[in-house]
Scaffold this motif. Structure first.
Motif, mmCIF file in Angstrom:
data_model
loop_
_atom_site.group_PDB
_atom_site.id
_atom_site.type_symbol
_atom_site.label_atom_id
_atom_site.label_comp_id
_atom_site.label_asym_id
_atom_site.label_seq_id
_atom_site.Cartn_x
_atom_site.Cartn_y
_atom_site.Cartn_z
ATOM 1 N N GLN A 1 26.683 34.568 -52.089
ATOM 2 C CA GLN A 1 26.873 35.908 -52.654
ATOM 3 C C GLN A 1 27.656 35.835 -53.838
ATOM 4 O O GLN A 1 27.615 36.394 -54.867
ATOM 5 C CB GLN A 1 26.920 37.035 -51.539
ATOM 6 N N ALA A 2 28.926 35.146 -53.418
ATOM 7 C CA ALA A 2 30.140 35.099 -54.200
ATOM 8 C C ALA A 2 29.584 34.516 -55.578
ATOM 9 O O ALA A 2 29.888 35.031 -56.656
ATOM 10 C CB ALA A 2 31.248 34.315 -53.563
ATOM 11 N N LEU B 1 36.137 41.501 -37.447
ATOM 12 C CA LEU B 1 35.528 40.308 -38.032
ATOM 13 C C LEU B 1 34.268 40.018 -36.813
ATOM 14 O O LEU B 1 34.896 39.959 -35.743
ATOM 15 C CB LEU B 1 36.122 39.278 -38.208
ATOM 16 N N ASP C 1 36.975 45.698 -45.590
ATOM 17 C CA ASP C 1 35.634 45.314 -45.431
ATOM 18 C C ASP C 1 35.245 44.108 -44.770
ATOM 19 O O ASP C 1 33.942 43.666 -44.761
ATOM 20 C CB ASP C 1 34.803 45.559 -46.890
ATOM 21 N N GLU D 1 35.950 41.192 -46.304
ATOM 22 C CA GLU D 1 35.186 40.214 -47.239
ATOM 23 C C GLU D 1 36.474 39.632 -48.023
ATOM 24 O O GLU D 1 37.603 40.169 -47.907
ATOM 25 C CB GLU D 1 34.386 40.869 -48.390
ATOM 26 N N VAL D 2 36.153 38.472 -48.638
ATOM 27 C CA VAL D 2 37.122 37.911 -49.618
ATOM 28 C C VAL D 2 36.450 37.649 -50.884
ATOM 29 O O VAL D 2 35.411 37.811 -51.056
ATOM 30 C CB VAL D 2 37.094 36.207 -48.780
ATOM 31 N N GLU E 1 27.800 34.032 -47.398
ATOM 32 C CA GLU E 1 28.811 34.716 -48.261
ATOM 33 C C GLU E 1 29.173 33.802 -49.278
ATOM 34 O O GLU E 1 29.435 34.278 -50.462
ATOM 35 C CB GLU E 1 30.231 34.823 -47.323
ATOM 36 N N VAL F 1 33.937 31.812 -42.951
ATOM 37 C CA VAL F 1 32.963 32.363 -44.184
ATOM 38 C C VAL F 1 31.632 31.444 -43.961
ATOM 39 O O VAL F 1 31.647 30.471 -43.944
ATOM 40 C CB VAL F 1 33.680 31.785 -45.524
ATOM 41 N N PRO G 1 41.018 38.701 -45.181
ATOM 42 C CA PRO G 1 40.121 39.577 -45.677
ATOM 43 C C PRO G 1 40.580 41.113 -45.901
ATOM 44 O O PRO G 1 41.500 41.363 -45.512
ATOM 45 C CB PRO G 1 38.979 39.565 -44.352
ATOM 46 N N LYS H 1 38.686 33.573 -42.745
ATOM 47 C CA LYS H 1 39.089 34.863 -42.897
ATOM 48 C C LYS H 1 40.388 35.202 -42.080
ATOM 49 O O LYS H 1 40.099 36.041 -41.240
ATOM 50 C CB LYS H 1 38.163 36.079 -42.888
ATOM 51 N N ALA I 1 35.390 37.179 -54.435
ATOM 52 C CA ALA I 1 34.328 36.322 -54.735
ATOM 53 C C ALA I 1 34.879 35.094 -55.475
ATOM 54 O O ALA I 1 34.564 33.942 -55.463
ATOM 55 C CB ALA I 1 33.387 36.943 -55.573
#
Lengths: 424, 424
Positions: free
Chosen positions: B66-67, B54, B157, B159-160, B63, B59, B154, B178, B162
């Motif tokens: 996007q979610a 990371l 990748d 990411e968390v 992000e 976050v 996370p 994360k 959405a």
């Protein structure tokens, strides 16, 4: 007493005995033995740790009667009046089941049910307090707990202090067992042939008791693990030094690790209190303990402004807080964290220890940031109640199913859809 | 599914993963490292356990956006409606400060204050649930908690999911980090350069999360340590086998260690449910998990009478209880222990998981004997308030002093007597 400025607050020490790894192992062994061998193990440990050989673990009716006779009638009346005050305060904490009914026929609510059985640990030795009996048992009784069981370690003579027995019997507790330490906590958590198991254990004790409570937590509930007693007194120039000193010492005499702190904007008061503490110490029976406490954990914090003093107190989140200021009620709203708050010149802390009514089992060591005094709610639990109507089901089934699928739980979605289908 | 008689109830198994001594040591090391090295340690563990490198732990606004865009508008609306229902139920749990003023001038009361900061652990992987976000955060918000911090592990990748981010932002939580596992609990308990420390940590997690919560308990508060999900369905001959089976399976699909139990007086229903469970299993996406759960922890308990059935359910103290009987409201008063109670044919358990409003964080593994659903009261604490009047002091000082002396606490007695003297 150490005099510091607010900026040196980090030098404020608190003593918490977390126990050693060795003690933890010893406690685990005691718990395992009591679980496996019941009364036999309990009696063996009582010989080993309390030097008492017991015929019977349970306190007999005869012992209760002897205790009663050994206490003066007037003392019994005072205990009764204290118990009445404590009942009266705790009755006001009772919460009710409630529900809410929507127009579509749905009922949602919260059902309150008492815990079935509670266990109270009352420490022995020099700290055998009838007030502990009241403060732990009464909230459980007011909550409607069906069975309250008490344990307390016997002296080497196999006896339990009279005051403790009188207090117990006075409020209707006759399920009293002579057992202390980790073995008492194990017996309450898992039961023995003689001692019934309970669902929640409360009450203070030494490091072995604290470690045992931590071990059994989850199988039964426990109250917070108590550290040494503490007081913070927030005072301005209106306070009388002799009274403030007396209150600081009343906390200090509990334990050499107790902490007594004055937070003030008045340099005059700070100096006067320092002198008064030394003077009053000279004539106290427990001066040794109180002196150690004051020297190691006592403190006078001088602040530049009242806001700074309030902020200091909030950072401490003390177990007991006295506010002795010009307008203490105006300060109340600014207090964020404290176990019990004593307002004004007449509200000396010992009033709360015995008599006024609120509980004296309070969060120590800064845990007032997230914990409350022992109260009736600690002895009930709540169940959510959901009665969905057919109309609500029809209206919401698709949404619920979609939410379930978002979380990847298909069986959840189908459970609701099956019903929508059948009951439409 | 195993069919047993009530007398064989002891064969009812529940799985609780207490963790091994080795795991405990690992968790202690993680906590020590995070305490000492902060973000650096957190990031290292995130590489090691989540395979995620990371740049930033927090976050970002991007992000969140996007979610939001990745979720359908209709789904967002459903989430919003669920959140509204959950707010509405929890608003009713709010408790007020109160006081009582006596004729002698004394005021006794209880002041309610929210916890300052709360931390929510939201699990990752296959169990990344937006509903967990709502159920943990909303009670804290309703209580008035100033800052709610969320942590969630996370993916590799970085990411968390959405859904989790949308749920958080929807209810105003943007303090999301994360990080998962024991390192997340340590960060919340003690703070790092980036992650703020909190006073209470809630939310479910794997065995490392549970062990870490147990370790930090006392320094901060925690909710109960959750075991696998459970349901007991108490049903008579009025229930429909396909619906009962669907509800049992909705619990079973959570976890191979979940337990689903039907308690019934109807042999017909028992047999029919057994068949339905097998049939419905065949078409479930998570059939592997559900089948293991049903085979190892599923059970149909046949009882001779309704009283026996009620007694069985009370002995289990289940997390979720459905009552599908002729008159479920008449049975409600006989239920002593259950996390959430679902009444009648329309009240399928998943309705409570997502949508109805009551909390889905519930006591598991029989702890409903002494624990409650997560609720607003978990995020406030109470302070006793004592303002003794001069008259009350004069009337009671001697009694309080005598009580103090009975307990051998002379400084307590003197603190009260000094005041009586001065203020008379």
């Amino acid at each position: 007493m150490k005099v510091i400025n607010k900026s040196d607050l980090k030098s404020l020490k608190r003593s918490v005995d977390q126990g050693t790894e060795e003690q933890r192992k010893a406690v685990q062994e005691i718990i395992a033995q009591v679980k496996r061998r019941g009364d036999e193990a309990v009696k063996e440990y009582t010989v080993r740790f309390d030097q008492a050989v017991l015929k019977s673990l349970r306190v007999s009716q005869e012992e209760f009667e002897q205790a009663y006779e050994s206490l003066e009638g007037e003392m019994v009346q005072i205990l009764q009046e204290a118990a009445d005050n404590i009942y009266s305060f705790h009755e006001k904490q009772r919460s009710s089941s409630w529900f809410d009914s929507a127009e579509d026929g749905t009922i949602l609510g919260q059902k309150v049910t008492p815990i079935e059985a509670a266990g109270v640990y009352v420490p022995g030795g020099t700290a055998a307090y009838p007030s502990s009996v009241f403060m732990n048992v009464i909230p459980a009784q007011v909550a409607g707990v069906g069975r309250v069981v008490m344990v307390t370690p016997p002296g080497p003579d196999g006896e339990v202090p009279a005051g403790v027995l009188v207090a117990a019997q006075m409020i209707g507790v006759d399920d009293v067992y002579k057992v202390g330490g980790a073995q008492a906590i194990a017996a309450l958590a898992y039961g023995t042939e003689t001692i019934p198991s309970v669902d929640k254990i409360t009450g203070p004790g030494n490091v072995f008791v604290a470690l045992a409570k931590r071990e059994v937590f989850g199988d039964v509930d426990i109250d917070m693990i108590a550290g040494p007693s503490e007081i913070a007194i927030l005072a301005d120039d209106h306070a009388h030094a002799s009274e403030i000193a007396a209150d600081l010492l009343s906390q200090a005499e509990h334990d050499a690790r107790s902490s007594s702190v004055l937070v003030t904007t008045s340099e005059r008061l700070g100096k006067a209190v320092e002198k008064e503490v030394q003077k009053q110490l000279n004539t106290l029976p427990r001066a040794d303990i109180a002196r150690q406490s004051v020297e190691n954990y006592g403190m006078i914090v001088l602040c530049d402004s009242w806001e700074e003093a309030l902020d200091t107190v909030n950072k401490m989140a003390p177990e007991h807080l006295e506010i002795v200021s010009k307008e203490p009620f105006q300060d109340l709203g600014k207090i964020k964290h404290a176990g019990a708050i004593f307002l004004g010149p007449y509200s000396s802390e010992p009033i709360g220890d015995y008599f006024a009514g609120p509980n004296h089992v309070l969060p120590t060591n800064g845990t007032a940031r997230f914990s409350s005094p022992l109260n009736v709610d600690d002895f009930v639990k709540k169940s959510s109640v959901i009665s969905y109507s057919s109309q609500a089901l029809q209206n919401n089934a698709d949404k619920i199913a979609r939410f379930a699928r978002l979380e990847g739980l298909e069986a959840h979605a189908r459970a609701v859809e099956t019903r929508k289908e059948r009951w439409k």
